[in-house]
Design a protein around this motif. Sequence first.
Motif, short mmCIF file in Angstrom:
data_model
loop_
_atom_site.label_atom_id
_atom_site.label_comp_id
_atom_site.label_asym_id
_atom_site.label_seq_id
_atom_site.Cartn_x
_atom_site.Cartn_y
_atom_site.Cartn_z
N TRP A 112 13.72 -25.91 58.42
CA TRP A 112 15.09 -25.38 58.36
C TRP A 112 16.10 -26.47 58.71
N HIS A 141 16.25 -18.04 55.23
CA HIS A 141 14.94 -18.00 55.88
C HIS A 141 14.06 -16.90 55.32
N ASN A 147 11.68 -22.22 52.13
CA ASN A 147 11.09 -22.49 53.44
C ASN A 147 9.86 -23.34 53.34
N SER A 360 5.70 -19.22 57.14
CA SER A 360 7.03 -19.20 56.52
C SER A 360 7.20 -17.98 55.65
#
Length: 449
Positions: A112, A141, A147, A360
């Motif tokens: 991130w 996200h 991600n 993720s």
Amino acid sequence: MSDNKKREGFGSKFGIIAAAAGSAVGLGNIYRFPCELGNNGGGAFLLVYLLIVLCLGVPVMLSELVIGRRTQKTTVGAFRTLKPKSGWPLVGYLGVFCAFIIMAFYSTVSGWTLEYIVKAIGNDFQGKDLEAIQQEFTLFHESGWRNIIWQAVFVFLTGFVIFKGVANGIEKYSKVLMPLLLLILIVLAVKSLTLPDSSKGLVFLFKPDFSKITGKVLISALGQVFFSLSMGMGVLITYGSYTPKDNNLASTALSVTLSDTLVAVLAGVVIFPAAFSFGVQPNEGMGLVFSTLPMIFNQMAGGYFFCIIFFILLAVAALTSTISLLEVVVAYLVEELKLSRRWATVWAALGCMAVGAFASYSLQTGSPFHIGKLSFFDCLDFVSAKIMLPIGAFFIVIFLGWIMGKTTFFDEITNEGKLKLSVKGVIFFIIKYLAPLAIAVIFISGFLS
Ligand code: PHE
């Protein structure tokens, strides 16, 4: 060639402090600490956290460094050398496994930071209000594939540095960039404190409400201390094994503990006053940091540049931590399974990418990777920080106090009598009796409540 010469090593005193502090300071301080604090009653959590750091920080860290330097071996090998033909190497295996699973979810959040560098360069936050910034974070996200790509890039970067070796890689990067991160946090803290209504955030952070101290808060704080100081799973045993014999381990442990705690508290002073000022909920969890920070930059003169520099430094702080995590796994593969450093790095990195991808992806709404209410990501976080690290730390202090013993410990921390250390008896007493007791009591009370 002697075993010593073949081993990688840290070049200077500052090198080992920088590398160990580099491992300690990371997303754990700037991302996880505010999240845990916000979810666990604010000031009450901080108080418990600081008490645990005070009582357990230096003793546990010192135990790990001593075990590593004494044996010149990494996690599994260290226990095997000191106590051959026993079950103790299992503590080492637990550490390697724990490093692997922390790496798997830690690299998600590390990824991130890369996305946020790109957003910062593209001036993506400028003029946006809180709602828009929060929404952007949620969208990102939750987007499984983005991600996963950033995560893979991050693991690749980590592997690259590891591959270049310990002294050349880790030391060189940590030395310059960590002090810079501290500096930028100070600037941000000043800005945050001058925002309207920021005092509410300070009250939340520093005023403990004792009724909020529950078993859950205790175990969360315990897990956070170990997580933040990189203790309980062998990073510091491994780094101890790279540390020169003339290094003063006690002062290294003290410097690392102090700097890590300073950064965590400072991160709190940056996040909470600003969060209260902007109306971000302190228990918002994942979004807390990633929406509050861009809002601060939006209000700052030169915010565009500060934002870019900050996210670059955050990524570097995360990198010096992922390096230490992957190094535990790589060192194990090299030392125990006799793989070459190159192949060990490749396999460890691929493994982390694979498991990490599930972590993720599990953050996406509707993703099947949930156990009960918890996403796979949260499960990995919970199991490692709140279960494995306390168990690992418990056995490490027991090992030092009861198996290695006082004479070896004194010998190692005084560099065979060359250093004077008047508090060594007290430290040993804490390691042998208080630390295991405190860890066990908090752990059990946390799970009974
Ligand atoms: N201490 C690191 C941080 O705070 C995370 C970490 C945990 C690194 C355990 C190594 C081992 O970000």
